[in-house]
Design a protein around this motif. Sequence first.
Motif, short mmCIF file in Angstrom:
data_model
loop_
_atom_site.label_atom_id
_atom_site.label_comp_id
_atom_site.label_asym_id
_atom_site.label_seq_id
_atom_site.Cartn_x
_atom_site.Cartn_y
_atom_site.Cartn_z
N GLN A 303 0.84 -1.19 0.00
CA GLN A 303 0.00 0.00 0.00
C GLN A 303 0.87 1.23 0.00
O GLN A 303 1.99 1.19 0.51
CB GLN A 303 -0.86 0.03 1.27
CG GLN A 303 -1.96 -0.97 1.31
CD GLN A 303 -3.17 -0.53 0.53
OE1 GLN A 303 -3.21 0.59 0.04
NE2 GLN A 303 -4.12 -1.41 0.37
N SER A 397 -8.40 -0.04 0.49
CA SER A 397 -8.01 -1.12 1.41
C SER A 397 -8.97 -2.30 1.33
O SER A 397 -9.08 -3.07 2.27
CB SER A 397 -7.89 -0.60 2.83
OG SER A 397 -8.94 0.26 3.13
N ARG A 400 -7.51 -5.71 2.33
CA ARG A 400 -7.41 -6.01 3.76
C ARG A 400 -8.78 -6.33 4.35
O ARG A 400 -8.91 -7.15 5.25
CB ARG A 400 -6.78 -4.84 4.51
CG ARG A 400 -5.27 -4.91 4.62
CD ARG A 400 -4.81 -6.00 5.56
NE ARG A 400 -3.77 -6.80 4.92
CZ ARG A 400 -3.21 -7.88 5.48
NH1 ARG A 400 -3.60 -8.31 6.66
NH2 ARG A 400 -2.31 -8.56 4.84
N ILE B 263 -1.49 0.94 5.95
CA ILE B 263 -2.88 1.11 6.39
C ILE B 263 -2.95 1.39 7.89
O ILE B 263 -3.50 2.42 8.30
CB ILE B 263 -3.75 -0.11 6.00
CG1 ILE B 263 -3.90 -0.15 4.48
CG2 ILE B 263 -5.12 -0.01 6.65
CD1 ILE B 263 -4.75 -1.28 3.98
#
Lengths: 489, 292
Positions: A303, A397, A400, B263
């Motif tokens: 990412q 995301s 995830r 993240i």
Amino acid sequence: MNLVERYVHRRFERASRSAEQRVGLAGAVKWALRYVFPDHWSFLLGEIALYSFMVLVVTGIFLTLYYVPSDAQVIYHGSYALLYGEQMSEAYRSVLNLSVDVPAGLLFRQVHHWAADVFIASIVLHLMRVFFTGAYRKPRDFNYFIGLTMLMLAILEGFAGYSLVDDLLSGMGLAIAYSVAMSIPFVGGQLASLVWGGPFPGRSVFWPRLEIVHVLIIPAALALLITLHLAMIMRQHHSQFPGPGRRERNVVGTPMWPAYALRSIGLMLAVGGVLFLLGGLIQINPIWQWGPYHPYLSENGAQPDWYIGWLIGALRLMPNWELVIAGRTVIPNPFWGGAAFPLFVFVVLFAWPAIERRITGDVLRHDLLDRPRDRPIRTAIGAAFLSWVVIVFAVGSTDRIFYRMGISYTTQIHVWRVGIWVLPILVFFITRSACRSLQRAEAHPLRAWQGNVVRRTPAGGVEVLSDSPDRSVPPISEPPVGTLPGSES
Amino acid sequence: MKRVFVRWLTHRSRIPPVLRLSLAVVLAALAAVGLAAPASQGQQSLGGAPSGEVNPPSKSPEPPGPGDPTKTFPDSPALRIEGYNLYQQGCSSCHGISLEGTAGVAPSLRGVGAGPVDFYLSTGRMPLEQPREEPLRNEPAYDRSQIDALIAFISSYGGPAAPTADPSRGDLALGFHAFTLNCAGCHQIVARGGITVNAQAPDLEETTPQQIAEAVRMGPYLMPHFDATAIDQHTLDSIARYVLWTRHPDDAGGWGIYNIGPIPEGMVAWFIGLAALVLVARLIGERMDEPV
């Protein structure tokens, strides 16, 4: 005047005298020290960004002393056992050494990285404050454009820094950036080979270029724009929220000296403190765990830093459309998500003051801010637009989310391809009605009214009505000061 | 149910009608997408081919290289009989009465050997509940002696010996290198797991070295399998050692926030860093005694 005030006053006199004797600027200094800041905490959001930038410069200077902008391949024989004997670029090795061997090197690296993440986050928050209070209106629209430009530069700057390290994640990020650059219609190929000096991963010239952009060109541009930004604020004076005694052409608040300067210095220390705490306690971008980049490597779930996340989301969300004319792909797919989308977002932001003037017909100068609820439509449009961008961001995301919650990746993408259009509409209506009911109730979401409603008894005493029906409602509600033609409600 | 819905739509409430209408539209749209999405996903995973009548091919696990250590499991006639009974109860509905497999449901288990059986049972992946779902790690349905019984029974149909790995003979740097090269593309570089097309590549936080060896040689579900020329025994030992290391990686920078990169970092920046600073701004930003 009490003792402290007298003392402060004397120091103030002495400071201006000493400035006068040396540079003859007593007038300017006095003016600056007497500059009045309006009293509202949200005016400090921009200062968080300012002080993060300072931390970035200071830690960045430290890092530059160790960084080697070279892709020459070397075999690592340093002290980190897991990478012993590994082939890597000199750039990666220099950052690895900095993290592993240089005293306090890792601390500075981590503070720098956290500062970058917080810097851009605080700019975004500051932008939201400016937007929702209408601070961008004439005469401050020009300064608003400077702010937006700085946001763009900051994002670019962050990405450049992330890429410099040449670890696995930055290499994968650059590969995506390259494909986005290539996708720009007509000029993409030339542009990409201009920047990279040749096909990906580029020639060796790319690395010194990237470094200069990161350590000199963009920071200098930012420093210049920050100076302009602040000078404009001082010159035009701050805007302020409406309130008793506050009018279009005055500012009610706290003077720079002695009060506001101390407040601001306090904030500076807090910013430094928080960033160094983060840098010392929470690990960020452990490049020794990622390993060096080679074009044949990849890892799952790679990412970018958060401020690039919205572009990844856009790349994922975009259906596989390409513009093909006569067998030639004129617009390859990455263009939409990676270039057209951010361009669109910034064009809307830049155009907004003009759009609003057009819609409301309000071309007057405004020094009083709007409370967001007093402009339900603007607030609702802003919230909807924000939610639109945030959704795209969150889609970045999805992998995830799939992994953590087991919601299939394709399902998520399908849902969001619709949700991205439906949800903002919903947000628009919810925000608008929330504004209107807040307006009616005159309740402040962050500052519930804390007084008591009392009644004079016939006997002359005072009776506290503790069970007044809604304690969030002050007994007397003044009409909001400074409502202007063109406002709803 | 219907009455409630109609009342909700027509009843006068404080939610403006526009809002209620758009809420209904949103719900309808989401429902439509929710119904449509899995269908198109199913098509994608099968490449558009009609589903059904193909027997999933059984994976023939790679044998350990010549001279490499193997894992032997207990074996005896009594154990095989116990395994036979367990098999008929728990597995035959999908894998067939005599391990021949069922068309469109489950592969044949003839000749898979001990490795896959040990892997699928000790990680709790078998028995599956639904033949079409991805086998995921789970609490094992059988205890060790039952697993041994099933191994004894199924491997009596032949198959290669089970591979094994000994992390203590591995080399950490080689393991990191080989893992980056062969495994990180799916399992994430610190083995925190990730996704592949329509499947999850699990994190490797509970896997034993034995299971790692079996997985590498067999390639469960969508994972490729590696023979002894691609990943030799020393590399296998090293990978196992690296995987054990990833459970306590060297987080020199402090709290590792799960080692998956940006993240959680972004979350910390916003919800710890910036949040703390906004709190400071709120506290010092104005005089509290001022009427507001």
